[in-house]
Write a protein that holds these residues in place. Structure first.
Motif, PDB file in Angstrom:
ATOM      1  N   THR A  44     -22.671 -40.845  50.997  1.00  0.00           N
ATOM      2  CA  THR A  44     -22.526 -42.244  51.424  1.00  0.00           C
ATOM      3  C   THR A  44     -22.005 -42.313  52.864  1.00  0.00           C
ATOM      4  O   THR A  44     -22.549 -43.041  53.708  1.00  0.00           O
ATOM      5  N   LEU A  45     -20.954 -41.559  53.126  1.00  0.00           N
ATOM      6  CA  LEU A  45     -20.360 -41.603  54.476  1.00  0.00           C
ATOM      7  C   LEU A  45     -21.328 -40.994  55.498  1.00  0.00           C
ATOM      8  O   LEU A  45     -21.518 -41.558  56.585  1.00  0.00           O
ATOM      9  N   ALA A  46     -21.949 -39.885  55.132  1.00  0.00           N
ATOM     10  CA  ALA A  46     -22.882 -39.228  56.052  1.00  0.00           C
ATOM     11  C   ALA A  46     -24.046 -40.167  56.372  1.00  0.00           C
ATOM     12  O   ALA A  46     -24.481 -40.276  57.525  1.00  0.00           O
ATOM     13  N   ASP A  47     -24.526 -40.858  55.349  1.00  0.00           N
ATOM     14  CA  ASP A  47     -25.645 -41.798  55.496  1.00  0.00           C
ATOM     15  C   ASP A  47     -25.241 -42.944  56.442  1.00  0.00           C
ATOM     16  O   ASP A  47     -25.971 -43.292  57.377  1.00  0.00           O
ATOM     17  N   SER A  48     -24.064 -43.488  56.233  1.00  0.00           N
ATOM     18  CA  SER A  48     -23.604 -44.609  57.064  1.00  0.00           C
ATOM     19  C   SER A  48     -23.369 -44.167  58.501  1.00  0.00           C
ATOM     20  O   SER A  48     -23.708 -44.883  59.447  1.00  0.00           O
ATOM     21  N   PHE A  49     -22.765 -42.948  58.645  1.00  0.00           N
ATOM     22  CA  PHE A  49     -22.489 -42.448  59.993  1.00  0.00           C
ATOM     23  C   PHE A  49     -23.796 -42.299  60.768  1.00  0.00           C
ATOM     24  O   PHE A  49     -23.896 -42.726  61.926  1.00  0.00           O
ATOM     25  N   ASP A  50     -24.832 -41.749  60.098  1.00  0.00           N
ATOM     26  CA  ASP A  50     -26.104 -41.576  60.807  1.00  0.00           C
ATOM     27  C   ASP A  50     -26.753 -42.926  61.105  1.00  0.00           C
ATOM     28  O   ASP A  50     -27.332 -43.119  62.169  1.00  0.00           O
ATOM     29  N   ALA A  51     -26.620 -43.857  60.160  1.00  0.00           N
ATOM     30  CA  ALA A  51     -27.210 -45.185  60.385  1.00  0.00           C
ATOM     31  C   ALA A  51     -26.564 -45.856  61.594  1.00  0.00           C
ATOM     32  O   ALA A  51     -27.240 -46.469  62.423  1.00  0.00           O
ATOM     33  N   MET A  52     -25.236 -45.700  61.713  1.00  0.00           N
ATOM     34  CA  MET A  52     -24.524 -46.376  62.811  1.00  0.00           C
ATOM     35  C   MET A  52     -24.721 -45.662  64.154  1.00  0.00           C
ATOM     36  O   MET A  52     -24.560 -46.282  65.204  1.00  0.00           O
ATOM     37  N   THR A  53     -25.063 -44.379  64.110  1.00  0.00           N
ATOM     38  CA  THR A  53     -25.182 -43.626  65.378  1.00  0.00           C
ATOM     39  C   THR A  53     -26.643 -43.426  65.807  1.00  0.00           C
ATOM     40  O   THR A  53     -26.923 -42.597  66.669  1.00  0.00           O
ATOM     41  N   THR A  54     -27.545 -44.179  65.183  1.00  0.00           N
ATOM     42  CA  THR A  54     -28.954 -44.143  65.629  1.00  0.00           C
ATOM     43  C   THR A  54     -29.448 -45.577  65.842  1.00  0.00           C
ATOM     44  O   THR A  54     -28.953 -46.510  65.187  1.00  0.00           O
ATOM     45  N   ASP A  55     -30.385 -45.686  66.738  1.00  0.00           N
ATOM     46  CA  ASP A  55     -30.936 -47.026  67.017  1.00  0.00           C
ATOM     47  C   ASP A  55     -31.746 -47.516  65.833  1.00  0.00           C
ATOM     48  O   ASP A  55     -32.470 -46.739  65.192  1.00  0.00           O
ATOM     49  N   ARG A  56     -31.641 -48.783  65.536  1.00  0.00           N
ATOM     50  CA  ARG A  56     -32.457 -49.432  64.519  1.00  0.00           C
ATOM     51  C   ARG A  56     -33.247 -50.540  65.216  1.00  0.00           C
ATOM     52  O   ARG A  56     -32.869 -50.991  66.305  1.00  0.00           O
ATOM     53  N   PRO A  57     -34.319 -51.005  64.599  1.00  0.00           N
ATOM     54  CA  PRO A  57     -35.132 -52.016  65.301  1.00  0.00           C
ATOM     55  C   PRO A  57     -34.366 -53.302  65.583  1.00  0.00           C
ATOM     56  O   PRO A  57     -34.647 -54.005  66.546  1.00  0.00           O
ATOM     57  N   TYR A  58     -33.378 -53.578  64.751  1.00  0.00           N
ATOM     58  CA  TYR A  58     -32.664 -54.857  64.892  1.00  0.00           C
ATOM     59  C   TYR A  58     -31.329 -54.702  65.613  1.00  0.00           C
ATOM     60  O   TYR A  58     -30.609 -55.660  65.845  1.00  0.00           O
ATOM     61  N   ARG A  59     -30.945 -53.455  65.962  1.00  0.00           N
ATOM     62  CA  ARG A  59     -29.705 -53.247  66.725  1.00  0.00           C
ATOM     63  C   ARG A  59     -29.705 -51.851  67.353  1.00  0.00           C
ATOM     64  O   ARG A  59     -30.403 -50.942  66.907  1.00  0.00           O
ATOM     65  N   LYS A  60     -28.907 -51.726  68.398  1.00  0.00           N
ATOM     66  CA  LYS A  60     -28.723 -50.429  69.049  1.00  0.00           C
ATOM     67  C   LYS A  60     -27.644 -49.652  68.307  1.00  0.00           C
ATOM     68  O   LYS A  60     -26.844 -50.233  67.583  1.00  0.00           O
ATOM     69  N   LYS A  61     -27.627 -48.370  68.525  1.00  0.00           N
ATOM     70  CA  LYS A  61     -26.581 -47.543  67.898  1.00  0.00           C
ATOM     71  C   LYS A  61     -25.211 -48.002  68.399  1.00  0.00           C
ATOM     72  O   LYS A  61     -25.087 -48.532  69.508  1.00  0.00           O
ATOM     73  N   LEU A  62     -24.205 -47.777  67.548  1.00  0.00           N
ATOM     74  CA  LEU A  62     -22.862 -48.218  67.916  1.00  0.00           C
ATOM     75  C   LEU A  62     -22.153 -47.158  68.756  1.00  0.00           C
ATOM     76  O   LEU A  62     -22.470 -45.967  68.661  1.00  0.00           O
ATOM     77  N   ALA A  63     -21.187 -47.616  69.514  1.00  0.00           N
ATOM     78  CA  ALA A  63     -20.316 -46.664  70.230  1.00  0.00           C
ATOM     79  C   ALA A  63     -19.461 -45.944  69.194  1.00  0.00           C
ATOM     80  O   ALA A  63     -19.157 -46.504  68.124  1.00  0.00           O
ATOM     81  N   LEU A  64     -19.091 -44.720  69.510  1.00  0.00           N
ATOM     82  CA  LEU A  64     -18.333 -43.919  68.526  1.00  0.00           C
ATOM     83  C   LEU A  64     -17.034 -44.598  68.112  1.00  0.00           C
ATOM     84  O   LEU A  64     -16.639 -44.559  66.953  1.00  0.00           O
ATOM     85  N   ARG A  65     -16.369 -45.235  69.090  1.00  0.00           N
ATOM     86  CA  ARG A  65     -15.107 -45.892  68.730  1.00  0.00           C
ATOM     87  C   ARG A  65     -15.369 -47.033  67.747  1.00  0.00           C
ATOM     88  O   ARG A  65     -14.538 -47.282  66.863  1.00  0.00           O
ATOM     89  N   ASP A  66     -16.546 -47.679  67.847  1.00  0.00           N
ATOM     90  CA  ASP A  66     -16.859 -48.761  66.902  1.00  0.00           C
ATOM     91  C   ASP A  66     -17.176 -48.182  65.509  1.00  0.00           C
ATOM     92  O   ASP A  66     -16.861 -48.790  64.486  1.00  0.00           O
ATOM     93  N   VAL A  67     -17.819 -47.017  65.531  1.00  0.00           N
ATOM     94  CA  VAL A  67     -18.115 -46.359  64.254  1.00  0.00           C
ATOM     95  C   VAL A  67     -16.802 -46.025  63.545  1.00  0.00           C
ATOM     96  O   VAL A  67     -16.624 -46.293  62.351  1.00  0.00           O
ATOM     97  N   LEU A  68     -15.870 -45.456  64.311  1.00  0.00           N
ATOM     98  CA  LEU A  68     -14.593 -45.071  63.708  1.00  0.00           C
ATOM     99  C   LEU A  68     -13.799 -46.294  63.267  1.00  0.00           C
ATOM    100  O   LEU A  68     -13.089 -46.265  62.265  1.00  0.00           O
TER     101      LEU A  68
END
Lengths: 129, 419
Positions: free
Chosen positions: B324-348
């Motif tokens: 679950t965490l690995a999946d979310s981390f990858d989702a947040m650190t890669t670009d999606r069509p509806y949003r850009k990847k997040l900054a690491l500090r935002d992920v944390l």
């Protein structure tokens, strides 16, 4: 029985063309092979007689007997005389039963072995002169 | 001591030594050489040889000899028919009254034994098969072998025969075990290749998340290793990561590739994939535990508001909590069509806010520790940083955040536990 002889060299001394080799407490595979190697080495180095002193030997097992047969073979091939000395009563019985005594000279101690060899050498010398 | 008693004691001692030698499984040839010398020494026999019969090659390979010209590893041909004949005779064959089979052996090999007087030929027979031959010369006494002697020699030889047979059986078992290990490793390799192919197939279907499954597998592996899981369990969770989205194969392609956030209908369609993944993976015999369950529960939440089963806390399999965490981390650190990847500090920050509700604290803590070790250079490799790729530079800047998160979680979170 632990074979401490595996770590210690075979004790040998040379008097003229006679090599005296001291067997270890238990004449089995490891110590026996070392004695066989030493006997062959002495024969190759020119020894005309081998005395194996069994003063420390408590026991000779079948592998030990087989190895001694190899020593007898090597001595015969080199026309060298082979004497066993200081053999305990149990081992003497074993050697007699197995027929080793037909191929070697069995004497009480090292002194007697050297004396016998000297007598034989003297006799051979006087026959030659 | 009476000679008979002495003879008996010497034979007993030889048998005892022979038993020890035969039990020596470390070196077959040494065992055979020593056993042979025990046999020679039991009667002070000056000359002899022992060989093992190789049925496939139809030859006797001499392994040990004494007082003979033949060295070890000499091979003497013996036809299968002749071997059968010798085996049928079984016991010691005195060459004084030689059977035709024994005489034929010496005749066949007269050049090998020209200079040696052979008195006895002992076929070593186990289960009616010839497995070796012992040849013996005369006794040091010069006497002929008596019937009693032949009994003793045959008994000793039988022990040697059994020793040879046991060693060969052991070798065969070890060889089969090794073959099975190779087959198993081969199957495991095929399994892994298949999993990778599936992961690629899953990711190809979703054009926006290419490489997602493989990265989730690798992140999961890093977290599990940090949590002290065994090598086998770490391998298993990597596989679970590769396959966690396999259920997407049954989801409508248009939904998966929708360039916008999912509407309610699309979300419903998409939420089918964990259970579908479980259905796909369940019939397969995986070499690792719980792979289907990790796929099924990778959208569960610690607070019970996830799907498909609404499991809470420890009800969620440990592996699924990691995926679950690995999946979310990858989702947040890669670009999606509806949003850009997040900054690491935002992920944390997302992790901090959602730990204890969406994410398991011990998993977040392990992730942060692994990440911090890589940044500080105390990890063996920078696997996580490499997976993030060039799009993230200056990862060092999040060190304080990671430290703070670890400190906060260590205060109240569960300690990492070995799986």
């Amino acid at each position: 029985m632990a074979d401490t002889a595996a770590e210690t060299p075979v004790q040998t001394r040379r008097i003229g063309d006679t090599a005296i080799i001291y067997a270890s407490d238990y004449l089995n595979k490891l110590s026996g092979e070392r004695i066989e190697r030493e006997c062959k080495h002495q024969l190759e180095s020119g020894s005309r007689a081998l005395v194996i002193n069994f003063r420390d030997t408590e026991l000779v097992n079948s592998i030990g007997v087989s190895i001694l047969m190899g020593v007898i073979d090597a001595a015969e091939q080199s026309n060298a005389r082979l004497i066993f000395s200081d053999v305990n009563a149990h081992t003497v019985g074993l050697f007699e039963m197995l027929g080793l005594t037909r191929h070697i000279i069995l004497v009480k101690d090292e002194e007697e072995a050297l004396s016998q060899l000297k007598t034989q050498t003297d006799a051979a010398g006087s026959m030659g002169s | 001591m009476e000679t008979n008693t002495q003879r008996l004691l010497h034979t007993f001692a030889t048998l005892a030594d022979l038993g020890q030698e035969i039990a020596n499984t470390a070196d077959f040839e040494e065992m055979l050489r020593n056993s042979f010398h025990l046999l020679l020494g039991s009667f002070a026999i000056r000359r002899g040889a022992v060989g093992e019969y190789d049925r496939e090659r139809g030859e006797l390979r001499l392994i040990a000899s004494r007082g003979m010209a033949q060295s070890q590893n000499t091979s003497l041909p013996i036809s299968n028919e002749h071997a059968r004949e010798l085996a049928s005779l079984g016991s010691a064959l005195s060459l004084d009254n030689a059977t035709k089979e024994a005489a034929r052996f010496l005749e066949d090999h007269k050049e090998s034994f020209a200079a040696v007087e052979i008195d006895l030929l002992l076929p070593l027979v186990v289960r009616e098969r010839l497995i070796g031959i012992v040849l013996l010369g005369e006794k040091a006494t010069g006497e002929k072998f008596t019937e009693e002697d032949l009994e003793v020699v045959s008994t000793l030889a039988r022990h040697i025969g059994v020793g040879i047979h046991s060693h060969r059986l052991l070798e065969e078992v070890e060889s089969k075990a090794e073959e099975n290990r190779r087959l198993y490793d081969g199957l495991r390799a095929i399994y892994k290749e298949t999993v990778h192919a599936f992961a690629a197939a899953i990711d190809i279907k979703d054009r926006y998340t290419q490489g997602h499954s493989v990265r989730v597998g690798k992140y999961s592996e890093i977290i599990a290793r940090e949590m002290g899981w065994s090598d086998d369990a770490v391998e298993g969770i990597a596989i679970a990561g590769y396959l966690h989205d396999i259920g997407k194969l049954i989801v409508d392609l248009n939904v998966i590739n929708s360039p916008e956030r999912f509407n309610a209908k699309e979300s419903k369609e998409m939420s089918r994939h964990p259970a579908a993944g479980y259905e796909i993976l369940s019939p397969i015999s995986h070499p690792y535990a719980d792979i289907p369950l990790m796929a099924r529960h990778h959208h569960e939440r610690i607070d019970g508001n996830g799907y498909p089963d609404g499991l809470k806390g420890d009800e969620i399999p440990a592996g699924a909590r990691i995926v679950t965490l690995a999946d979310s981390f990858d989702a947040m650190t890669t670009d999606r069509p509806y949003r850009k990847k997040l900054a690491l500090r935002d992920v944390l920050e997302d992790f901090r806010v959602n730990t204890g509700t969406q994410f398991a604290p011990e998993v977040v803590c392990a992730f942060c520790r692994a990440f911090l070790k890589e940044i500080e250079g105390t990890a063996k490799e920078q696997r996580l940083i490499k997976l993030l790729g060039k799009n993230y530079d200056n990862v060092e800047s999040v060190s304080p955040l990671l430290s703070q998160l670890i400190s906060d979680l260590d205060g109240g979170a569960m300690a990492a536990t070995a799986h």
